[in-house]
Structure formats: structure tokens, C-alpha cells
Design a protein around this motif. Structure first.
Motif, PDB file in Angstrom:
ATOM      1  N   GLY A 137       0.820  -1.201   0.000  1.00 46.50           N
ATOM      2  CA  GLY A 137       0.000   0.000   0.000  1.00 46.50           C
ATOM      3  C   GLY A 137       0.853   1.249   0.000  1.00 46.50           C
ATOM      4  N   ILE A 138       0.261   2.343   0.496  1.00 44.27           N
ATOM      5  CA  ILE A 138       0.935   3.639   0.558  1.00 44.27           C
ATOM      6  C   ILE A 138       1.424   3.878   1.980  1.00 44.27           C
ATOM      7  CG2 ILE A 138       0.719   6.113   0.164  1.00 44.27           C
ATOM      8  CD1 ILE A 138       0.579   4.399  -2.344  1.00 44.27           C
ATOM      9  N   LEU A 139       2.709   4.166   2.125  1.00 42.92           N
ATOM     10  CA  LEU A 139       3.331   4.351   3.439  1.00 42.92           C
ATOM     11  C   LEU A 139       3.099   5.776   3.937  1.00 42.92           C
ATOM     12  CD1 LEU A 139       5.266   3.198   5.670  1.00 42.92           C
ATOM     13  CD2 LEU A 139       7.141   4.188   4.343  1.00 42.92           C
ATOM     14  N   ASN A 140       2.697   5.871   5.207  1.00 42.16           N
ATOM     15  CA  ASN A 140       2.523   7.164   5.860  1.00 42.16           C
ATOM     16  C   ASN A 140       3.393   7.185   7.112  1.00 42.16           C
ATOM     17  OD1 ASN A 140       1.579   9.680   6.728  1.00 42.16           O
ATOM     18  ND2 ASN A 140      -0.115   8.744   7.866  1.00 42.16           N
ATOM     19  N   VAL A 141       4.517   7.894   7.060  1.00 44.42           N
ATOM     20  CA  VAL A 141       5.463   7.940   8.175  1.00 44.42           C
ATOM     21  C   VAL A 141       4.925   8.839   9.279  1.00 44.42           C
ATOM     22  CG1 VAL A 141       7.786   8.625   8.861  1.00 44.42           C
ATOM     23  CG2 VAL A 141       7.431   7.462   6.681  1.00 44.42           C
ATOM     24  N   LEU A 142       4.937   8.326  10.517  1.00 43.85           N
ATOM     25  CA  LEU A 142       4.440   9.085  11.669  1.00 43.85           C
ATOM     26  C   LEU A 142       5.564   9.599  12.560  1.00 43.85           C
ATOM     27  CD1 LEU A 142       1.470   6.755  12.730  1.00 43.85           C
ATOM     28  CD2 LEU A 142       1.420   8.735  11.190  1.00 43.85           C
ATOM     29  N   VAL A 143       6.708   8.914  12.574  1.00 42.62           N
ATOM     30  CA  VAL A 143       7.820   9.284  13.450  1.00 42.62           C
ATOM     31  C   VAL A 143       9.043   9.555  12.589  1.00 42.62           C
ATOM     32  CG1 VAL A 143       9.252   8.587  15.410  1.00 42.62           C
ATOM     33  CG2 VAL A 143       6.879   7.828  15.278  1.00 42.62           C
ATOM     34  N   PRO A 144       9.694  10.698  12.730  1.00 39.89           N
ATOM     35  CA  PRO A 144      10.839  11.037  11.867  1.00 39.89           C
ATOM     36  C   PRO A 144      12.085  10.262  12.240  1.00 39.89           C
ATOM     37  CG  PRO A 144      10.517  12.743  13.505  1.00 39.89           C
ATOM     38  CD  PRO A 144       9.367  11.794  13.670  1.00 39.89           C
ATOM     39  N   GLU A 145      13.081  10.331  11.365  1.00 38.33           N
ATOM     40  CA  GLU A 145      14.365   9.686  11.609  1.00 38.33           C
ATOM     41  C   GLU A 145      15.055  10.306  12.820  1.00 38.33           C
ATOM     42  OE1 GLU A 145      16.705  10.036   8.119  1.00 38.33           O
ATOM     43  OE2 GLU A 145      15.484   8.686   6.907  1.00 38.33           O
ATOM     44  N   GLY A 146      15.811   9.448  13.540  1.00 35.17           N
ATOM     45  CA  GLY A 146      16.563   9.925  14.694  1.00 35.17           C
ATOM     46  C   GLY A 146      15.817   9.828  16.010  1.00 35.17           C
ATOM     47  N   GLU A 147      14.518   9.555  15.973  1.00 33.86           N
ATOM     48  CA  GLU A 147      13.727   9.483  17.202  1.00 33.86           C
ATOM     49  C   GLU A 147      13.912   8.126  17.896  1.00 33.86           C
ATOM     50  OE1 GLU A 147      11.695  11.847  18.708  1.00 33.86           O
ATOM     51  OE2 GLU A 147      12.644  13.211  17.286  1.00 33.86           O
ATOM     52  N   ILE A 148      13.894   8.167  19.233  1.00 35.77           N
ATOM     53  CA  ILE A 148      13.932   6.936  20.038  1.00 35.77           C
ATOM     54  C   ILE A 148      12.508   6.425  20.188  1.00 35.77           C
ATOM     55  CG2 ILE A 148      14.591   5.907  22.236  1.00 35.77           C
ATOM     56  CD1 ILE A 148      16.947   6.859  20.591  1.00 35.77           C
ATOM     57  N   VAL A 149      12.286   5.161  19.874  1.00 36.66           N
ATOM     58  CA  VAL A 149      10.940   4.581  19.910  1.00 36.66           C
ATOM     59  C   VAL A 149      10.963   3.293  20.723  1.00 36.66           C
ATOM     60  CG1 VAL A 149      10.107   5.610  17.769  1.00 36.66           C
ATOM     61  CG2 VAL A 149      11.426   3.503  17.668  1.00 36.66           C
ATOM     62  N   ALA A 150       9.888   3.048  21.430  1.00 41.58           N
ATOM     63  CA  ALA A 150       9.767   1.843  22.254  1.00 41.58           C
ATOM     64  C   ALA A 150       9.300   0.669  21.401  1.00 41.58           C
ATOM     65  CB  ALA A 150       8.793   2.083  23.396  1.00 41.58           C
ATOM     66  N   VAL A 151       9.670  -0.529  21.824  1.00 39.89           N
ATOM     67  CA  VAL A 151       9.233  -1.734  21.134  1.00 39.89           C
ATOM     68  C   VAL A 151       7.704  -1.820  21.218  1.00 39.89           C
ATOM     69  CG1 VAL A 151       9.251  -4.258  21.203  1.00 39.89           C
ATOM     70  CG2 VAL A 151      11.371  -2.989  21.505  1.00 39.89           C
ATOM     71  N   GLY A 152       7.064  -2.045  20.093  1.00 41.42           N
ATOM     72  CA  GLY A 152       5.613  -2.139  20.043  1.00 41.42           C
ATOM     73  C   GLY A 152       4.923  -0.854  19.663  1.00 41.42           C
ATOM     74  N   SER A 153       5.646   0.270  19.633  1.00 42.81           N
ATOM     75  CA  SER A 153       5.013   1.544  19.293  1.00 42.81           C
ATOM     76  C   SER A 153       4.789   1.641  17.790  1.00 42.81           C
ATOM     77  CB  SER A 153       5.866   2.715  19.782  1.00 42.81           C
ATOM     78  OG  SER A 153       7.143   2.696  19.161  1.00 42.81           O
ATOM     79  N   VAL A 154       3.777   2.420  17.404  1.00 45.27           N
ATOM     80  CA  VAL A 154       3.418   2.596  15.998  1.00 45.27           C
ATOM     81  C   VAL A 154       4.235   3.750  15.423  1.00 45.27           C
ATOM     82  CG1 VAL A 154       1.559   3.093  14.376  1.00 45.27           C
ATOM     83  CG2 VAL A 154       1.091   1.744  16.416  1.00 45.27           C
ATOM     84  N   VAL A 155       4.971   3.484  14.348  1.00 48.90           N
ATOM     85  CA  VAL A 155       5.828   4.508  13.746  1.00 48.90           C
ATOM     86  C   VAL A 155       5.363   4.904  12.344  1.00 48.90           C
ATOM     87  CG1 VAL A 155       7.862   3.872  15.083  1.00 48.90           C
ATOM     88  CG2 VAL A 155       7.397   2.694  12.919  1.00 48.90           C
ATOM     89  N   ALA A 156       4.427   4.134  11.793  1.00 47.64           N
ATOM     90  CA  ALA A 156       3.910   4.458  10.465  1.00 47.64           C
ATOM     91  C   ALA A 156       2.634   3.662  10.233  1.00 47.64           C
ATOM     92  CB  ALA A 156       4.940   4.147   9.380  1.00 47.64           C
ATOM     93  N   THR A 157       1.922   4.027   9.190  1.00 43.13           N
ATOM     94  CA  THR A 157       0.750   3.266   8.763  1.00 43.13           C
ATOM     95  C   THR A 157       0.849   3.017   7.271  1.00 43.13           C
ATOM     96  OG1 THR A 157      -0.543   5.283   8.407  1.00 43.13           O
ATOM     97  CG2 THR A 157      -0.723   4.219  10.567  1.00 43.13           C
ATOM     98  N   ILE A 158       0.151   1.984   6.826  1.00 46.90           N
ATOM     99  CA  ILE A 158       0.100   1.650   5.402  1.00 46.90           C
ATOM    100  C   ILE A 158      -1.357   1.570   4.984  1.00 46.90           C
ATOM    101  CG2 ILE A 158       0.596  -0.118   3.673  1.00 46.90           C
ATOM    102  CD1 ILE A 158       3.097  -0.822   5.195  1.00 46.90           C
ATOM    103  N   ASP A 159      -1.731   2.386   4.024  1.00 40.74           N
ATOM    104  CA  ASP A 159      -3.091   2.353   3.480  1.00 40.74           C
ATOM    105  C   ASP A 159      -3.123   1.284   2.402  1.00 40.74           C
ATOM    106  OD1 ASP A 159      -5.602   2.785   2.616  1.00 40.74           O
ATOM    107  OD2 ASP A 159      -5.344   4.883   2.032  1.00 40.74           O
ATOM    108  N   ASP A 160      -3.724   0.149   2.745  1.00 43.44           N
ATOM    109  CA  ASP A 160      -3.720  -0.969   1.800  1.00 43.44           C
ATOM    110  C   ASP A 160      -4.748  -0.800   0.688  1.00 43.44           C
ATOM    111  OD1 ASP A 160      -5.926  -1.285   3.385  1.00 43.44           O
ATOM    112  OD2 ASP A 160      -5.736  -3.450   3.592  1.00 43.44           O
ATOM    113  N   LYS A 161      -5.649   0.190   0.824  1.00 43.84           N
ATOM    114  CA  LYS A 161      -6.625   0.471  -0.235  1.00 43.84           C
ATOM    115  C   LYS A 161      -6.668   1.967  -0.476  1.00 43.84           C
ATOM    116  CE  LYS A 161      -9.542  -3.551   0.701  1.00 43.84           C
ATOM    117  NZ  LYS A 161     -10.898  -4.005   1.074  1.00 43.84           N
TER     118      LYS A 161
END
Length: 411
Positions: free
Chosen positions: A54-78
């Protein structure tokens, strides 16, 4: 439907990571299982695949510290095409006609506020119907800041000579070639973790280093004599590291305390030989593990070293490749190091340092001869290993290197 891209778990002890880079930019089309992000943890760098196409939608920019399990992007499959409604020209009402205040009447409320505040109605522009001055116009005029009064220039003073302190020196912001004098770069997660572990190692162990030297004549002759046939048979070069791994295993079997570790107030003897081989990468020093190295042949060791080294340098090494290990070998000689004191890799109790091979004059059978010599170093935790065992361990490695047939015959 938006499908979430989450930070995966890459190891039991890993709870967070840093987004090193987005391989695919936001808004780009991605396929399922295609790598979209590079996640950097304190142990390794891993690529995160797309869970769907699908189409990638980035939610968290490069360089950010993120926890395991957190959502960093979404993909619109339709993905759908947004159809904008026809443009409608808004009917903007005409602005009220402004009439000078002297020709317009004041509302009773405006007159009262003008009298209380001292505002001259002639200076107020009305915004009411037909230019009528209303209360709000007078209030706005009363709150309007007064125009600044030009300051009287100070009397001319005689010039004063200012002598700067001798300690003050003007420093140019750039070098002669136009580069900035200083540059700051945030430490990577791996580099930060390496720094922490090195400091912890120095603070939590009683590290000592013992040295010896090995005559590399026999190994060099074997390599020169059989290198072509060896590569033809095994499709890999015969290096020095396989000899050092084999020699270390023989010494570890003879001195099992060097292969042990401390756990609280207990000594844990490890009857297996997972040998770590330090590899230098752009991201920092990594130590991939050769599992059950005692069961590998010379060719098996060489192939495994190349495999993990390539994965480490390409940023594709996994946490499993780095976890564990009972003993480590590091080769500073490939960078020209003559002598060094390696730092322990906790919870391991010892580490072997290899150095560059240099031709030196040595005495053999009462004769001065020129031989290819290498200094070898063993750093060890004095809490568990005494000097006697450490010296004897290093002597055993020296004997195996100078008599490689012992490694072949396992004697």
C-alpha cells in the motif's frame, strides 16, 4: 484501511531503538515484506519489513527513540483518490465604509467612554453603521500605544580607547578551507551502548593484562604452501584467525577457568566454546559469536567469520548473532597495532588480543635469526583468574601457534 507499522521485538533485553533511517519515504508505494525502515538498537541494526502492500505514511521522523511495540507508520492498503469539490467563490461582503470621525456622530456609550478616557473623537474612525463611532472604536483608540517621542541625542563625548583583556582572543568560526571549526553529531544507539559497556567493564572487573610473543613462521609457511589448493577445495582463503580460534579452544580446554564467568558469588563453568570475533564496522565495534566453534573445521571457521563479518558491516546482523559468547578474540593487527591491552567483554572473563606481524631478530637454537613475530595479549578478570593460570594459558596458545600440527592432531 490503515495497517500499523510497529517497532518489532529484536531481543529479550531490547526495549527501545532509534529510527536510523526510512528506507522508503512517506507517501511512497511499498510491497508486503519490503524493507521500509532501519531500526538501530544497542545491540544491532535491523530492517523492518512492511506488513502489507500500500501507501506508506510515516508518523515518526528519523533519529527518534521509539519503544518496542510503538506505531511509527501506517500503510493504506486500499488507497483512494481524493476528489475535491468544485471551487466555489465565496461572496465577501463589502467592507464598511469608513468616514472621518469629525463628520460622524458618536453613540451615547462611545461619547461616555471618550469623556472618561480623554480620547478626542476627531481622531477616531468609526466602524459602525454609516461610519458611526461606537464604544469599541473609542476603547481601541484609548488602548493604542502612543507614538514614540524622538530621544534627544546625548552630548558628544570625547572618544575613549578600549583595550581588550589579554586573555580574550578572537577565534575564527571556520578553518582555512572553509570548514567549520567544530561539528556535533549525535552518538548512535550502538555507539552509546558500546561506551556504556566499556565503562562498566572497567568499573566492575579487576582487569589485568599479560603479554607474550609468538613466532608465526610455521603458520606462514603452511598458508603459503597450501593457500591455492585450500581455496580451490573450500572456496575461501586460509587466514590467521582460524588458527587463533583453534589455539584458543585448546587453551580453554586446558584451563577451563578462563572459559568460566562470575554470576553473583558463584563461578559458572561453561563446557561449550562460543567464541566471539571482534569486527570493526562504521557503526562501531561488534562481536559476532561463532557457536560451538570447537565443532567447526578450519574451513568452517573461516566461512563463518566471513559470513558474520559481512552481515555486521552491511548492517544486517541480528541480535542472536551477538548474544552470548564465552571468550573473545580481537585483532588490532589489521590496523597496524603493535601492542595493546584489550578490554573485557562482560560477563566473559578473558579476551585475547592479536597484533601485527613484524619481522624481528630473535634467538633460535643459539642463533640470531629473523622471524615473523607477533605480540599477543590476554586481558583477564583477576577476581576469577590468577596470574599463574593467565600466563600458562597464553603460553599454551603460543605453543599451539608455533606448532600448528598440534592443532591438526588435537594434542
Amino acid at each position: 484501511m490503515a495497517i500499523e507499522v510497529k517497532v518489532p521485538s529484536v531481543g529479550e533485553s531490547v526495549t527501545e531503538g532509534r529510527i536510523a533511517r526510512w528506507i522508503k519515504p512517506s507517501g511512497s508505494a511499498v510491497k508486503k515484506d519490503e524493507s521500509v525502515m532501519e531500526l538501530e538498537t544497542d545491540k544491532a541494526t535491523a530492517e523492518v519489513p512492511a506488513p502489507a502492500s500500500g501507501i506508506l505514511n510515516v508518523l515518526v521522523p528519523e533519529g527518534e527513540i521509539v519503544a518496542v511495540g510503538s506505531v511509527v507508520a501506517t500503510i493504506d492498503d486500499k488507497p483512494t483518490v481524493n476528489i475535491l469539490p468544485p471551487t466555489v467563490t465565496a461572496q465577501v461582503p463589502p467592507a464598511p465604509k469608513l468616514v472621518p470621525a469629525k463628520d460622524t456622530p458618536l453613540s451615547p456609550a462611545a461619547a461616555r467612554v471618550a469623556a472618561e478616557t480623554g480620547v478626542d473623537p476627531k481622531t477616531v474612525t468609526g466602524t459602525g453603521r454609516d461610519g458611526r463611532i461606537i464604544k469599541e472604536d473609542v476603547v481601541a483608540a484609548a488602548n493604542k500605544p502612543a507614538a514614540p517621542v524622538p530621544a534627544t541625542p546625548p552630548a558628544k563625548q570625547p572618544p575613549t580607547t578600549v583595550i581588550p583583556p589579554r586573555t580574550t582572543t578572537a577565534v575564527a568560526q571556520t578553518t582555512g578551507d572553509g570548514k567549520p571549526r567544530e561539528m556535533r553529531q549525535k552518538m548512535s544507539t550502538i555507539r552509546t551502548r558500546i561506551a556504556q559497556r566499556l565503562v562498566e567493564s572497567q568499573q566492575s572487573t579487576a582487569t589485568l593484562t599479560t603479554f607474550n610473543e609468538a613466532d608465526m613462521t610455521a603458520i606462514s609457511e603452511i598458508r603459503n604452501k597450501y593457500k591455492d589448493k585450500y581455496k580451490e577445495r573450500h572456496n575461501i582463503n586460509l587466514g590467521f584467525m582460524s588458527f587463533f580460534v583453534k589455539a584458543s579452544i585448546e587453551a580453554l580446554k586446558a584451563f577451563p577457568l578462563v572459559n568460566a564467568r562470575i554470576d553473583g558469588n558463584e563461578i559458572v563453568y561453561q563446557n561449550f566454546y562460543d567464541i566471539g570475533v571482534a569486527v570493526s564496522t562504521e557503526r562501531g565495534l561488534m562481536v559476532p559469536i561463532l557457536r560451538d566453534a570447537d565443532k567447526l573445521s578450519f574451513a568452517g571457521i573461516e566461512k563463518k567469520i566471513v559470513e558474520v563479518a559481512v552481515k555486521a558491516r552491511d548492517g544486517k546482523i541480528s541480535v542472536d548473532d551477538l548474544q552470548g559468547g564465552t571468550f573473545t578474540i580481537t585483532n588490532g593487527g589489521i590496523f597496524g597495532s603493535m601492542l595493546s591491552t584489550p578490554i573485557l567483554n562482560p560477563p566473559q572473563s578473558a579476551i585475547l588480543g592479536m597484533h601485527s606481524i613484524q619481522k624481528r631478530a630473535v634467538v633460535v637454537n643459539d642463533q640470531i635469526v629473523v622471524r615473523p613475530m607477533m605480540y599477543i595479549a590476554l586481558s583477564y578478570d583477576h577476581r576469577i583468574i590468577d596470574g599463574r593460570e593467565a600466563v600458562q594459558f597464553l603460553v599454551r596458545i603460543k605453543e599451539c601457534l608455533e606448532n600448528p600440527e598440534r592443532l591438526m592432531l588435537e594434542i
